[in-house]
Structure formats: structure tokens, C-alpha cells
Design a protein around this motif. Structure first.
Motif: not given
Length: 72
Positions: A45-72
Motif C-alpha cells: 500500500v505504501i509503495g503504491g503511493i510512490a508508484g502513483a507519484a509520476p502521473p501527479l508529477l506530470g500533472w503538476t509539471a503541465v499545470t503548476d498546481s495539484i488538482g483533482a485530475p492529477g490526484l485521481i
């Protein structure tokens, strides 16, 4: 390599992505790999958080914000 990568992210992408990348690196390399992986069955479960980071990082790279689509 960590410092070079952080510099690239700060100056060429955005500081938010750099901060989240650094936190992901520390979370995965230190917390998960060195400590939790060996002592708890919850490591998946904890390792899954690390595995979910790259899509969120891609979202923040493009939008410069943490949004619901990036978190989902």
C-alpha cells in the motif's frame, strides 16, 4: 544526480514539481525501501503511493498546481 535533477525541475519546469519530486524520492528511497519494506505487510500500500507519484508529477509539471485530475 538528485541535485542536478532538482535544479532542472526548478528552473525549467516549476518549483512545485521539484518539491513533489524530492518528497517522492525521499519517501520511496528512505521511508519505503530502507524501512517499511522489511517490517510491514502494508509495504504494498505504501509503495503504491510512490508508484502513483509520476502521473501527479506530470500533472503538476503541465499545470503548476495539484488538482483533482492529477490526484485521481
Amino acid at each position: 544526480m538528485c541535485f542536478v535533477g532538482m535544479g532542472i525541475l526548478i528552473f525549467l519546469v516549476n518549483p512545485l514539481t521539484a518539491i513533489l519530486t524530492f518528497l517522492s524520492l525521499i519517501g520511496y528511497a528512505v521511508c519505503y525501501t530502507l524501512y517499511l519494506k522489511h517490517i510491514t505487510p502494508q509495504n504494498i500500500v505504501i509503495g503504491g503511493i510512490a508508484g502513483a507519484a509520476p502521473p501527479l508529477l506530470g500533472w503538476t509539471a503541465v499545470t503548476d498546481s495539484i488538482g483533482a485530475p492529477g490526484l485521481i
